[in-house]
Design a protein around this motif. Structure first.
Motif, short mmCIF file in Angstrom:
data_model
loop_
_atom_site.label_atom_id
_atom_site.label_comp_id
_atom_site.label_asym_id
_atom_site.label_seq_id
_atom_site.Cartn_x
_atom_site.Cartn_y
_atom_site.Cartn_z
N ASN A 52 -53.12 35.90 -64.65
CA ASN A 52 -52.80 37.27 -65.01
C ASN A 52 -53.91 38.21 -64.54
N ILE A 84 -50.56 40.10 -60.36
CA ILE A 84 -49.48 40.56 -61.24
C ILE A 84 -49.29 42.07 -61.10
N SER A 132 -47.72 44.40 -68.86
CA SER A 132 -47.70 42.93 -68.78
C SER A 132 -48.17 42.28 -70.08
N SER A 190 -49.15 33.15 -68.61
CA SER A 190 -49.46 34.45 -69.22
C SER A 190 -48.25 35.37 -69.13
N VAL A 191 -47.56 35.30 -68.00
CA VAL A 191 -46.37 36.11 -67.75
C VAL A 191 -45.39 35.27 -66.94
N GLY A 226 -47.47 32.86 -62.51
CA GLY A 226 -47.67 33.71 -63.67
C GLY A 226 -48.82 33.26 -64.55
N CYS A 265 -43.87 44.67 -64.69
CA CYS A 265 -44.06 43.48 -65.52
C CYS A 265 -44.10 43.89 -66.98
#
Length: 261
Positions: free
Chosen positions: A204, A209, A168, A187-188, A201, A163
């Motif tokens: 997080n 993740i 990440s 967040s991602v 996502g 990630c």
């Protein structure tokens, strides 16, 4: 009763004929194997571009793609050259042998070029990824007319279980994450999730993740380095084999040249 001189001439003629026949079959065997090798070279090039083409869009340099294209072109020429070599060998035409030798030389240079490019890119890959991968991911992901980058990033993160470029936390700088288009301020991307689903996502957490040390840079670098080794080894390996073919061709050409029409 034959004179000694005539007997010696006939013996030399028979030796030349036997030598020529041996060279013909050696060159024919080489051409058949060379033709198979050409198919293998072309397959490696096509596989690199078709199966892994998504990742090419994440690279700023085109050397990786160019090396693969060179292998495809060289592989095609090799297959045509193999057929031409068989015809030239059995028809015993010196003109065809000259054309065949020139084609062998051209392919030899192409294979060496592919190997050299692969080696050069091998040396600079780490620097390129560190400089460009993060910027590509945070600036182009989910942006207009950047669907190929979005697809490549999602595939990269899912396939390599990583990630972000380095981690990440890189996604905090993403143009998409900061935009109004981000669903519930993720967040991602969802492709960072261990079990991808819509809006996953948003949470997080390491249990949800991928938290891989070194991020996707290390994963992608190792992947491309392995492929560059394959491209370089195939290119240089086939080029070395071609030296044998050029040697056989020169020997057969000289043998035929010595014979009367």
């Amino acid at each position: 009763m034959q004179s000694p001189c005539r007997t010696e001439v006939m013996a030399n003629k028979e030796k030349e004929t036997c030598g020529t026949i041996c060279l013909k079959y050696l060159l024919f065997t080489f051409n058949f194997l060379f033709w198979l090798a050409g198919g293998a070279v072309m397959a490696v090039g096509i596989w690199t571009l078709v199966e892994k083409s998504d990742y090419i869009s994440l690279l700023s340099s085109k050397i990786y793609a160019v090396s693969a294209y060179i292998l495809i072109v060289a592989g095609g020429i090799v297959m045509v050259t193999g057929v031409l070599g068989c015809c030239a060998t059995f028809k015993e035409q010196r003109r065809l042998l000259r054309v065949y030798f020139v084609l062998l030389l051209c392919v030899f240079l192409l294979e060496i070029l592919a190997g050299v490019l692969a080696y050069i890119y091998y040396q600079q890959l780490n620097k390129e990824l560190k400089q460009n991968l993060k910027e590509t991911m945070v600036q182009k992901y989910r942006q207009p007319e950047q669907d190929h980058v979005t697809k490549a990033v999602d595939k990269l993160q899912q396939e390599f279980k990583c990630c972000g470029s380095n981690s990440s936390s890189d996604w905090a700088e993403s143009v998409w994450i900061r935009s109004e288009n981000s669903q519930m301020r993720d967040s991602v991307p969802d492709s960072c999730c261990k079990s991808p689903s819509e809006l996953c996502g948003h949470r997080n957490h390491p249990s949800n993740i991928y938290k891989v040390e070194g991020g996707c840079i290390t994963k992608l670098e190792n992947f491309i380095l392995n492929h560059l080794q394959i491209i370089g080894a195939v290119g240089v390996g086939i080029a070395c084999v071609q030296i044998v073919g050029m040697f056989f061709t020169c020997c057969l050409y000289r043998s035929l040249k010595a014979e009367p029409y």
